[in-house]
Design an enzyme around this catalytic site. Structure first.
Site, PDB file in Angstrom:
ATOM      1  N   ASP A  21       0.892  -1.328  -0.023  1.00 20.43           N
ATOM      2  CA  ASP A  21      -0.010   0.078  -0.009  1.00 20.43           C
ATOM      3  C   ASP A  21       0.887   1.264  -0.119  1.00 20.43           C
ATOM      4  O   ASP A  21       2.172   1.347   0.541  1.00 20.43           O
ATOM      5  CB  ASP A  21      -1.042   0.032   1.343  1.00 20.43           C
ATOM      6  CG  ASP A  21      -2.051   0.927   1.139  1.00 20.43           C
ATOM      7  OD1 ASP A  21      -2.484   1.292  -0.091  1.00 20.43           O
ATOM      8  OD2 ASP A  21      -2.647   1.286   2.246  1.00 20.43           O
ATOM      9  N   GLY A  24      -0.199   5.483  -4.329  1.00 19.83           N
ATOM     10  CA  GLY A  24      -0.862   6.748  -4.946  1.00 19.83           C
ATOM     11  C   GLY A  24      -0.266   7.962  -3.954  1.00 19.83           C
ATOM     12  O   GLY A  24       0.214   8.773  -4.479  1.00 19.83           O
ATOM     13  N   ARG A  25      -0.118   7.675  -2.641  1.00 22.01           N
ATOM     14  CA  ARG A  25       0.331   8.854  -1.695  1.00 22.01           C
ATOM     15  C   ARG A  25       2.023   8.924  -2.153  1.00 22.01           C
ATOM     16  O   ARG A  25       2.382  10.346  -2.185  1.00 22.01           O
ATOM     17  CB  ARG A  25       0.369   8.435  -0.360  1.00 22.01           C
ATOM     18  CG  ARG A  25      -0.963   8.597   0.238  1.00 22.01           C
ATOM     19  CD  ARG A  25      -1.453   7.815   1.438  1.00 22.01           C
ATOM     20  NE  ARG A  25      -1.319   6.530   1.259  1.00 22.01           N
ATOM     21  CZ  ARG A  25      -1.377   5.609   2.185  1.00 22.01           C
ATOM     22  NH1 ARG A  25      -1.161   6.023   3.516  1.00 22.01           N
ATOM     23  NH2 ARG A  25      -1.432   4.434   1.908  1.00 22.01           N
ATOM     24  N   ARG A  34      -1.249   8.980 -10.099  1.00 23.00           N
ATOM     25  CA  ARG A  34      -1.095   7.848  -9.393  1.00 23.00           C
ATOM     26  C   ARG A  34      -0.388   6.716 -10.085  1.00 23.00           C
ATOM     27  O   ARG A  34       0.178   5.861  -9.624  1.00 23.00           O
ATOM     28  CB  ARG A  34      -2.557   7.373  -8.754  1.00 23.00           C
ATOM     29  CG  ARG A  34      -3.244   8.358  -7.635  1.00 23.00           C
ATOM     30  CD  ARG A  34      -4.586   8.137  -7.497  1.00 23.00           C
ATOM     31  NE  ARG A  34      -4.676   6.675  -6.905  1.00 23.00           N
ATOM     32  CZ  ARG A  34      -4.447   6.485  -5.640  1.00 23.00           C
ATOM     33  NH1 ARG A  34      -4.311   7.473  -4.671  1.00 23.00           N
ATOM     34  NH2 ARG A  34      -4.458   5.350  -5.184  1.00 23.00           N
ATOM     35  N   HIS A  38       2.402   3.361  -9.152  1.00 23.96           N
ATOM     36  CA  HIS A  38       2.004   2.073  -9.180  1.00 23.96           C
ATOM     37  C   HIS A  38       3.135   1.578 -10.192  1.00 23.96           C
ATOM     38  O   HIS A  38       3.622   0.202  -9.846  1.00 23.96           O
ATOM     39  CB  HIS A  38       0.711   1.771 -10.026  1.00 23.96           C
ATOM     40  CG  HIS A  38      -0.578   2.058  -9.286  1.00 23.96           C
ATOM     41  ND1 HIS A  38      -0.537   1.905  -8.064  1.00 23.96           N
ATOM     42  CD2 HIS A  38      -1.557   2.748  -9.663  1.00 23.96           C
ATOM     43  CE1 HIS A  38      -1.629   2.186  -7.392  1.00 23.96           C
ATOM     44  NE2 HIS A  38      -2.381   2.896  -8.564  1.00 23.96           N
ATOM     45  N   SER A  66      -7.433  -5.543  -5.363  1.00 24.38           N
ATOM     46  CA  SER A  66      -8.410  -6.144  -4.447  1.00 24.38           C
ATOM     47  C   SER A  66      -9.741  -5.921  -5.338  1.00 24.38           C
ATOM     48  O   SER A  66      -9.913  -4.999  -6.088  1.00 24.38           O
ATOM     49  CB  SER A  66      -8.512  -5.410  -3.226  1.00 24.38           C
ATOM     50  OG  SER A  66      -9.273  -4.257  -3.211  1.00 24.38           O
ATOM     51  N   ARG A  72     -12.282   2.196  -8.073  1.00 30.28           N
ATOM     52  CA  ARG A  72     -11.317   3.404  -8.452  1.00 30.28           C
ATOM     53  C   ARG A  72     -11.645   4.043  -9.963  1.00 30.28           C
ATOM     54  O   ARG A  72     -12.328   3.170 -10.616  1.00 30.28           O
ATOM     55  CB  ARG A  72      -9.972   2.973  -8.363  1.00 30.28           C
ATOM     56  CG  ARG A  72      -9.252   2.728  -6.886  1.00 30.28           C
ATOM     57  CD  ARG A  72      -8.222   2.606  -6.800  1.00 30.28           C
ATOM     58  NE  ARG A  72      -7.765   2.119  -5.372  1.00 30.28           N
ATOM     59  CZ  ARG A  72      -6.557   2.254  -4.862  1.00 30.28           C
ATOM     60  NH1 ARG A  72      -5.662   2.483  -5.595  1.00 30.28           N
ATOM     61  NH2 ARG A  72      -6.443   1.870  -3.435  1.00 30.28           N
ATOM     62  N   LEU A 132      10.846 -20.359  -5.253  1.00 32.51           N
ATOM     63  CA  LEU A 132      10.016 -19.445  -4.676  1.00 32.51           C
ATOM     64  C   LEU A 132       8.490 -19.581  -5.127  1.00 32.51           C
ATOM     65  O   LEU A 132       8.578 -19.799  -6.502  1.00 32.51           O
ATOM     66  CB  LEU A 132      10.215 -17.900  -5.048  1.00 32.51           C
ATOM     67  CG  LEU A 132       9.378 -16.890  -4.459  1.00 32.51           C
ATOM     68  CD1 LEU A 132       9.466 -17.053  -2.909  1.00 32.51           C
ATOM     69  CD2 LEU A 132       9.813 -15.353  -4.852  1.00 32.51           C
ATOM     70  N   ARG A 186       2.114  -4.991   6.018  1.00 28.91           N
ATOM     71  CA  ARG A 186       1.554  -3.903   5.432  1.00 28.91           C
ATOM     72  C   ARG A 186       2.414  -2.809   5.336  1.00 28.91           C
ATOM     73  O   ARG A 186       2.736  -2.100   6.350  1.00 28.91           O
ATOM     74  CB  ARG A 186       0.036  -3.741   5.796  1.00 28.91           C
ATOM     75  CG  ARG A 186      -0.694  -2.493   5.162  1.00 28.91           C
ATOM     76  CD  ARG A 186      -2.124  -2.401   5.244  1.00 28.91           C
ATOM     77  NE  ARG A 186      -2.558  -1.296   4.672  1.00 28.91           N
ATOM     78  CZ  ARG A 186      -4.139  -1.587   4.324  1.00 28.91           C
ATOM     79  NH1 ARG A 186      -4.798  -2.353   4.562  1.00 28.91           N
ATOM     80  NH2 ARG A 186      -4.589  -0.702   3.298  1.00 28.91           N
ATOM     81  N   ARG A 192      -4.579  -2.227   8.725  1.00 31.40           N
ATOM     82  CA  ARG A 192      -5.746  -3.166   8.510  1.00 31.40           C
ATOM     83  C   ARG A 192      -5.617  -4.274   7.515  1.00 31.40           C
ATOM     84  O   ARG A 192      -4.587  -3.861   6.881  1.00 31.40           O
ATOM     85  CB  ARG A 192      -6.989  -2.217   8.389  1.00 31.40           C
ATOM     86  CG  ARG A 192      -6.931  -1.387   6.999  1.00 31.40           C
ATOM     87  CD  ARG A 192      -8.208  -0.645   6.402  1.00 31.40           C
ATOM     88  NE  ARG A 192      -7.762   0.585   5.631  1.00 31.40           N
ATOM     89  CZ  ARG A 192      -7.685   1.851   5.812  1.00 31.40           C
ATOM     90  NH1 ARG A 192      -7.656   2.155   7.194  1.00 31.40           N
ATOM     91  NH2 ARG A 192      -7.274   2.734   4.913  1.00 31.40           N
ATOM     92  N   LEU A 193      -6.327  -5.168   7.520  1.00 30.98           N
ATOM     93  CA  LEU A 193      -6.373  -6.342   6.544  1.00 30.98           C
ATOM     94  C   LEU A 193      -7.203  -6.009   4.962  1.00 30.98           C
ATOM     95  O   LEU A 193      -6.482  -6.689   4.209  1.00 30.98           O
ATOM     96  CB  LEU A 193      -6.982  -7.553   7.010  1.00 30.98           C
ATOM     97  CG  LEU A 193      -6.229  -8.001   8.371  1.00 30.98           C
ATOM     98  CD1 LEU A 193      -6.474  -9.416   8.974  1.00 30.98           C
ATOM     99  CD2 LEU A 193      -4.781  -8.348   8.011  1.00 30.98           C
TER     100      LEU A 193
HETATM  101  C1  IPE Z   1      -5.533  -2.937  -0.511  1.00 30.55           C
HETATM  102  O1  IPE Z   1      -5.217  -1.570  -0.248  1.00 30.55           O
HETATM  103  C2  IPE Z   1      -5.234  -3.655  -1.672  1.00 30.55           C
HETATM  104  C3  IPE Z   1      -4.125  -3.485  -2.289  1.00 30.55           C
HETATM  105  C4  IPE Z   1      -2.955  -3.094  -1.604  1.00 30.55           C
HETATM  106  C5  IPE Z   1      -3.962  -4.288  -3.411  1.00 30.55           C
HETATM  107  P1  IPE Z   1      -6.173  -0.380  -0.578  1.00 30.55           P
HETATM  108  O2  IPE Z   1      -5.443   1.059  -0.482  1.00 30.55           O
HETATM  109  O3  IPE Z   1      -7.223  -0.530  -1.518  1.00 30.55           O
HETATM  110  O4  IPE Z   1      -6.980  -0.521   0.974  1.00 30.55           O
HETATM  111  P2  IPE Z   1      -7.982   0.548   1.883  1.00 30.55           P
HETATM  112  O5  IPE Z   1      -8.796   1.255   0.934  1.00 30.55           O
HETATM  113  O6  IPE Z   1      -6.961   1.569   2.481  1.00 30.55           O
HETATM  114  O7  IPE Z   1      -8.523  -0.273   2.789  1.00 30.55           O
HETATM  115  C1  IPE Z   2      -1.606   0.177  -3.465  1.00 29.52           C
HETATM  116  O1  IPE Z   2      -1.422   1.429  -3.269  1.00 29.52           O
HETATM  117  C2  IPE Z   2      -1.651  -0.452  -4.644  1.00 29.52           C
HETATM  118  C3  IPE Z   2      -3.340  -0.723  -4.933  1.00 29.52           C
HETATM  119  C4  IPE Z   2      -4.336  -0.778  -4.131  1.00 29.52           C
HETATM  120  C5  IPE Z   2      -3.537  -1.207  -6.282  1.00 29.52           C
HETATM  121  P1  IPE Z   2      -2.738   2.655  -3.373  1.00 29.52           P
HETATM  122  O2  IPE Z   2      -3.199   2.760  -4.810  1.00 29.52           O
HETATM  123  O3  IPE Z   2      -3.693   2.140  -2.511  1.00 29.52           O
HETATM  124  O4  IPE Z   2      -2.123   3.780  -2.607  1.00 29.52           O
HETATM  125  P2  IPE Z   2      -2.413   4.731  -1.604  1.00 29.52           P
HETATM  126  O5  IPE Z   2      -2.882   4.064  -0.370  1.00 29.52           O
HETATM  127  O6  IPE Z   2      -3.886   5.485  -2.216  1.00 29.52           O
HETATM  128  O7  IPE Z   2      -1.339   5.762  -1.182  1.00 29.52           O
HETATM  129 MG    MG Z   3      -4.130   2.467  -0.559  1.00 30.17          MG
END
Ligand code: IPE
Ligand code: IPE
Ligand code: MG
Length: 248
Positions: A21, A24-25, A34, A38, A66, A72, A132, A186, A192-193
């Site tokens: 995770d 994006g940030r 964003r 990725h 997910s 999105r 692996l 994480r 969170r999960l």
């Molecule tokens: C969880 O991240 C899914 C992936 C890392 C692919 P999200 O950014 O979608 O989860 P939330 O919205 O913070 O729970």
């Molecule tokens: C995780 O990064 C990748 C995916 C969920 C696909 P995010 O895209 O959720 O990045 P943030 O949480 O917005 O920074």
């Molecule tokens: Mg995220």
């Protein structure tokens, strides 16, 4: 002198799952779209895959998309799928050299056909590798998988946990039975999960880090593994140090 037999017991290979995770940030902090986050995240995936075997990791499950991520912007979803498609094609090639077996877990019926082809090609090309076990979770929802498994088993009178695991692997198209996760990492600061491997993480050790996924290095992975080895996993039994005192 009596001849002794040396039994070599291979150390247990860990199952590590990573909720990658913060892409994006990471991008926003640099004034980038964003999708740039990725893209940088793919490099972090390569670093983790490369480092995993030397850290005792036998199975690495990475959360890439997910089922909730369909909410999105379609442009972001498209960019993610494009990156995944490239990843499966290029990694299948590299995997041969490094004895990595690649597979995807999750739903397949909603994926673009080009991504599906890339997944299937990578799975076929690497199926015989036994280094692996790299599993990429795409359009994955643990809840949905468990629900579908439960529906499938509704006519059975008695279901063992082993059987449930087997069916669960089947509904997520996993080529092998899904094993318990030893360590869940994480990145990105959230704790969170987010619907990842809920059944398999029943006794997982949890490691949360503020590091954004694109910045995650092999040293960060090593740190998480060290932290894991310092934990006392009891699975509900009495702590080893106290067992002698309290058993009597
Ligand atoms: C969880 O991240 C899914 C992936 C890392 C692919 P999200 O950014 O979608 O989860 P939330 O919205 O913070 O729970
Ligand atoms: C995780 O990064 C990748 C995916 C969920 C696909 P995010 O895209 O959720 O990045 P943030 O949480 O917005 O920074
Ligand atoms: Mg995220």
């Amino acid at each position: 002198m009596r001849e002794s037999t040396l039994y070599l017991v291979p150390p247990k290979q860990l199952h590590v799952a990573i909720l990658m995770d913060g892409n994006g940030r990471w991008a926003a902090a640099r004034g980038l779209p964003r999708s740039a986050g990725h893209r940088a995240g793919v490099e972090a995936v390569r670093r983790a895959v490369h480092a995993a075997p030397s850290l005792g990791i036998g199975t690495l499950t990475l959360f890439a998309f997910s089922s909730s991520n369909w909410q999105r912007d379609p442009q972001e979803v498209g960019a993610l799928f494009g990156l995944l498609e490239k990843f499966f094609f290029s990694e299948a090639f590299r995997a041969q050299e490094h004895d990595v077996r690649i597979s995807a877990i999750g739903r397949r019926d909603r994926l673009p056909s080009t991504l599906l082809s890339a997944i299937e090609a990578a799975e076929t090309a690497t199926a015989q590798n036994d280094g692996l076990d790299l599993r990429i979770a795409v359009d994955y929802s643990a809840r949905e998988a468990m629900l579908r498994t439960a529906c499938w088993m509704i006519s059975s009178t008695e279901v063992t946990q082993r059987e449930f695991s087997r069916r669960l692997a089947e509904v997520t198209h996993s080529p092998a039975e899904s094993s318990d996760v030893d360590l869940l990492i994480r990145t990105g600061g959230e704790q969170r999960l987010s619907d990842f491997l809920l059944w398999e993480c029943a006794y997982a050790e949890l490691h949360f880090t503020d590091r954004m996924w694109p910045d995650f290095t092999s040293a960060d992975l090593e740190l998480a593994i060290r932290d894991f080895h310092a934990r006392d996993r009891r699975f509900g039994a009495a702590p080893a140090a106290l067992a002698n005192v309290t058993a009597s």
